[in-house]
Design an enzyme around this catalytic site. Sequence first.
Site, short mmCIF file in Angstrom:
data_model
loop_
_atom_site.label_atom_id
_atom_site.label_comp_id
_atom_site.label_asym_id
_atom_site.label_seq_id
_atom_site.Cartn_x
_atom_site.Cartn_y
_atom_site.Cartn_z
N GLU A 57 -3.76 -13.85 -12.81
CA GLU A 57 -4.14 -14.78 -13.88
C GLU A 57 -3.23 -16.00 -13.96
O GLU A 57 -3.70 -17.11 -14.26
CB GLU A 57 -4.15 -14.07 -15.24
CG GLU A 57 -5.31 -13.10 -15.44
CD GLU A 57 -5.17 -11.80 -14.65
OE1 GLU A 57 -4.05 -11.49 -14.20
OE2 GLU A 57 -6.18 -11.10 -14.49
N HIS A 126 -8.35 -5.09 -25.05
CA HIS A 126 -9.58 -5.76 -24.62
C HIS A 126 -10.39 -6.24 -25.82
O HIS A 126 -11.62 -6.24 -25.77
CB HIS A 126 -10.47 -4.82 -23.79
CG HIS A 126 -10.00 -4.58 -22.39
ND1 HIS A 126 -8.90 -3.84 -22.09
CD2 HIS A 126 -10.51 -4.99 -21.19
CE1 HIS A 126 -8.75 -3.78 -20.77
NE2 HIS A 126 -9.70 -4.48 -20.21
C1 LIG Z 1 -4.65 -8.54 -16.05
C2 LIG Z 1 -6.01 -8.03 -15.80
N1 LIG Z 1 -6.87 -8.77 -15.09
C3 LIG Z 1 -8.11 -8.35 -14.86
C4 LIG Z 1 -8.55 -7.14 -15.35
C5 LIG Z 1 -9.95 -6.64 -15.09
N2 LIG Z 1 -9.91 -5.55 -14.15
C6 LIG Z 1 -9.96 -4.28 -14.56
S1 LIG Z 1 -9.81 -3.20 -13.30
C7 LIG Z 1 -9.71 -4.44 -12.17
C8 LIG Z 1 -9.58 -4.17 -10.72
C9 LIG Z 1 -8.42 -3.32 -10.45
O1 LIG Z 1 -8.45 -2.95 -9.11
P1 LIG Z 1 -7.39 -1.91 -8.61
O2 LIG Z 1 -6.04 -2.31 -9.13
O3 LIG Z 1 -7.54 -1.78 -7.15
O4 LIG Z 1 -7.75 -0.56 -9.35
P2 LIG Z 1 -9.06 0.33 -9.14
O5 LIG Z 1 -10.02 -0.09 -10.21
O6 LIG Z 1 -9.57 0.12 -7.79
O7 LIG Z 1 -8.58 1.71 -9.37
C10 LIG Z 1 -9.78 -5.67 -12.79
C11 LIG Z 1 -9.72 -6.96 -12.10
C12 LIG Z 1 -7.62 -6.41 -16.11
N3 LIG Z 1 -7.97 -5.25 -16.65
N4 LIG Z 1 -6.37 -6.86 -16.30
#
Ligand SMILES: Cc1ncc(C[n+]2csc(CCOP(=O)(O)OP(=O)(O)O)c2C)c(N)n1
Lengths: 323, 323, 317, 317
Positions: A57, A126
């Site tokens: 971000e 959220h």
């Molecule tokens: C700071 C932030 N940016 C964006 C999000 C939205 N978001 C939730 S899960 C996710 C992807 C996370 O991917 P990963 O770390 O690989 O975890 P996975 O869901 O694959 O277990 C995103 C972008 C968030 N929750 N927090």
Amino acid sequence: MTYGEAIRAALRDAMCSDDHVILMGEDIGVAGGPFGVTSGLLGEFGDQRVLDFPVSEAALVGTAYGAALCGYKPVVEIMFMDFATLAMDAIVNQAAKAHFMFGGQFSVPMVLRMAHGGDIHLGAQHAQCLEAWFAHIPGLIVVCPSDAADAYDLMRAAIENPNPVVFVENKTLYRTTSAPRNAENKAELGRGRIVLSGNDISVVTYGAGVQWAKDSAANLAVDGIDIEIIDLRTIQPWDEALVLRSLRKTHRIVICHEAVTGFGVGAEIAARLADVGFSDLRAPIRRLGADHMPAAYSPKLESHSRPDSEKLCRAIKEVLSYA
Amino acid sequence: MTYGEAIRAALRDAMCSDDHVILMGEDIGVAGGPFGVTSGLLGEFGDQRVLDFPVSEAALVGTAYGAALCGYKPVVEIMFMDFATLAMDAIVNQAAKAHFMFGGQFSVPMVLRMAHGGDIHLGAQHAQCLEAWFAHIPGLIVVCPSDAADAYDLMRAAIENPNPVVFVENKTLYRTTSAPRNAENKAELGRGRIVLSGNDISVVTYGAGVQWAKDSAANLAVDGIDIEIIDLRTIQPWDEALVLRSLRKTHRIVICHEAVTGFGVGAEIAARLADVGFSDLRAPIRRLGADHMPAAYSPKLESHSRPDSEKLCRAIKEVLSYA
Amino acid sequence: MSEITELLQMYRAMCRIRKVEERLSALHKAGDIPGFIHSSMGQESVAVGISRYLTVRDTIAVTHRGHAQSIAKGLALSALFAELMGREAGTCRGLGGSMHIADSSIGLLGANGIVGGSLPIAAGSALAHKLDGAGNLAVAYFGDGALAEGIFHECINLCALWSLPCLFLCENNGWSEFSPSDEQFSGDLKKFAAAFNVAYHFTEGLDVSAVTQMAEHIIDAIRTTSKPQVFEVSVERFHGHYEGDAQAYRDPVELAAARARDPIAHLREHLLAFGIAASILAQIDVELTVEIEIAVNVARASPVLSTNDAFAMVYAS
Amino acid sequence: MSEITELLQMYRAMCRIRKVEERLSALHKAGDIPGFIHSSMGQESVAVGISRYLTVRDTIAVTHRGHAQSIAKGLALSALFAELMGREAGTCRGLGGSMHIADSSIGLLGANGIVGGSLPIAAGSALAHKLDGAGNLAVAYFGDGALAEGIFHECINLCALWSLPCLFLCENNGWSEFSPSDEQFSGDLKKFAAAFNVAYHFTEGLDVSAVTQMAEHIIDAIRTTSKPQVFEVSVERFHGHYEGDAQAYRDPVELAAARARDPIAHLREHLLAFGIAASILAQIDVELTVEIEIAVNVARASPVLSTNDAFAMVYAS
Ligand SMILES: Cc1ncc(C[n+]2csc(CCOP(=O)(O)OP(=O)(O)O)c2C)c(N)n1
Ligand SMILES: Cc1ncc(C[n+]2csc(CCOP(=O)(O)OP(=O)(O)O)c2C)c(N)n1
Ligand SMILES: [Mg+2]
Ligand SMILES: [Mg+2]
């Protein structure tokens, strides 16, 4: 057209008319963002204009700012307003101050879209409504449309504007629809709107609050109470003249928003009215916002802490009962 | 003892009495921080308790939070309040919400020291007063001492407190001295103080504003104007009862702080008074804060945009002239 | 252009910066410059070496220690002095000061009071260059202290991911304020860059020719490939963190040795050895002194912006 | 303990998580669980393998996809179900939900709704462990998506710099929401770790034994050296980003292949081949079903916290 579709339409139209308008955000491409606002735009404009960002971000807003300094007009999606906490340096220390700090040499035509508000039960990280933060920062403009028509107009205006605009979208409104507005009622930055004209009390609100106010109006009409509803549309700078005109008519004010009451947007409105509108006031200024607590996960607890039209009716009646 | 020394003394005393109190910050060790507040403590307590951090604000507050969850009581120095923008996730999404969000299982005894305010001519990124942001967030406590005695007492109280406390230090006060306070006047969290008792008007302020108010009192006395000065000391939760008592006596209020007026701390005070204090008000509520612009580098321009005792006198007279 | 002409140009460019910094130091001491200033004395070779290969279309985002970086890119001296004196004739009309020097006409996207602040600005500008497709590039100047900031990681990742024409220029002076770098950053920048498949280069800043040669090579490569690269230059920070910092925390012997690693003295000796007459170098000195004094006078003559004009600057219209 | 006993334990532990997730999925579909839940189906081997070597004093900070991580560390199932149903008997009294599961009694420092949020919490906890000097360690679970967040960089640097006993556990499922990892992160995690002189290990999550062996080795080393290490495990995300995500953006063939890489099925085959009777495995299944149904019933019986009690929770006293 829904609120979400209106924003998409505004993005699309702006992109068609100015090829320096670009979109940046996480999962805004194929996925179209968590609320589908940008869906289809990648296909239409390609990956040089719809830039799907890694989960970074600070860099997201920081690079958008850098691109804006170089003549682009980035419209950035910050999925949830809560995540703006990771990009506050870029927003507040950099983008907001650039025009001033650089003596007018650069402008920063950047729009930061962020979804605020609760009611979808995602817990405390959220659901926040942090618009008061941005409104406190000189150099930023803050808008929050309450319906689809305004969402379109305000987005077009925000993209046109040479300043960084925080564009607050309310999650519960994405699927709501509204008719297009006629030319004279088109939303402009800095101009509020009388949603309903009335004589007994003014309800000043924005975002999701507008619907609560409308619902309250219907309920209160039964009791012969005639409320005037003002949708601020823009929070910074807000339409003080419009609110003062309304106060001069009704002499009573309730301010309502989804954000936590304390130190929220309503505080500024109330404080200004208690100064420049003092002689027109015939009753205490009441504010209705969320309780001073984080959003609870449990839906029942979350909703108890949020404003709604029932609470708003009560607040209005209390103010009216002041003698 | 100066304000800066008082904070140091409080840190030292707290560290002596509780070995889980640790200090974390950038250049707080050998250098003692930009304002020398922590100087000497590394030598006294060693590098396991005075932790000199890399330039990583997000990790600084984030790890302090993690350590606090595990029973430590970190006192974090964020050099300039402006740099808190790089750590807002840790402060707002994590630390502020943990006690609530985890159902009371964890508490977060953490103090975040940050220096706010201008007048040292460092430009727009080293002068901001962002306390209103933190005051808006449920779960955070926000304090701002106005003199050395309070600085000591509030720091001790902040470290004792099981919640995250944003401890705002005013740059222009670091070198000011004050006498220790007697037991009954000792600062506690949430309790304001009548700095000067008066009958004509209440001036509600904190931080650097207290001195402006004192200077104003002296000037206004010449004109026979008798002001009451309230130092809030704590901004969240602020001492509403004390302010209301004062209002009930003077019926007139001016609120003054160094932060930008719009959407600042004064807005909340004014808004509450315009509600629960409405019937006691005999004049508009006036706020005096910085103009809606970033801090200019040029000293003349910077100082023009800031409040001072002259402006405060003018505001007081205006409110008094309201009939 | 003959090699000697080039060397003389670089000598002049470095001396110009050094003399400006010396003048600024004196002005600061005299109270003519408010706030902090962070001198780039000892680090002049970097910006001089880099800027030779930058056009006015290329953009740079600079640090709090940005005077050399800005001057080498073309910032007018009177605009610099006036800015630091808080006057209307300043490049930012006195609103920015040393930490916020910017000049849109030369692609100077601003100095920054935030450590690491230059990085995403340059990356964003590199994105703009890529979208423009005109072969320009962006330079992110940053100090070794910024290596610890997360934004560095985010920007390297992004530029590598999207092949953005960004030069990550690390001026490593071994210090982050009052703390030595090795107490701040445990990474190895070369290996770090390699982890992102980003080319890394290093040179000592003592020898401006070495910087220049490397710079040419790197900048060419970025223009051709549109890929980011990292260039680390080791330099010495002569005047401490800010003007007035006595550097009591440094070992005097080490500090003296550091100050002996002076890129200007180094080049001067080289030029003299090459047969350039001392009088030629003295002449450069005189010319620069005149240029600087004129600039200082222009700056001094400028008023402070009016309060109304300042207020009108908060929002663009 | 014989190898087969251990394998059966791990089988049970993984099945327990899988069955909880299946139950949660059904409850979510039925509307008994509000909000989003992120299922760890397909990723069970990681937390099971790691948690074997953690004591109750060791701490973990987990992700939004944190059910497996929490359960394996010892979270009571009734507290989990009640939490996700928003009830008072939840481990966070219904105030946290799936993304904010925490349990102070087992060293679970909370799931996180912020990508990368777990990292500084674990690093800070590792700092606490180091200061405590009792030989405990902290685990930062994170997904591949978090690799792009600056906080990852800051935390690795800090832990390496200060020798903090922190395990950086990357569950790489190849996806960050709806975007493939390789469109998100251009770095090579192994080389990245090397740049900080941090030991790196990788294994495929398909084989829980491999995870377990590696985990033992790594955790031992962290306890002995108090140095951070990185452990990356490749896994598959069976149920999409959140429950209800149909994963239309994935190639069905690829998705089917991914789902075939099931650590539970893999171990099951191994156990059967080893001569374990299918009836023994079926018995485990029955026992778990009973345990889970009891937990669900306990959860269902719990009321929602009162508004006053919730409000009183904002500040600690
Ligand atoms: C700071 C932030 N940016 C964006 C999000 C939205 N978001 C939730 S899960 C996710 C992807 C996370 O991917 P990963 O770390 O690989 O975890 P996975 O869901 O694959 O277990 C995103 C972008 C968030 N929750 N927090
Ligand atoms: C985000 C942020 N944190 C801390 C500071 C305070 N600060 C100013 S300069 C500096 C050190 C920077 O070191 P380096 O990047 O190596 O630059 P140098 O001063 O050596 O040129 C610090 C910590 C700041 N300005 N911004
Ligand atoms: Mg340095
Ligand atoms: Mg993933």
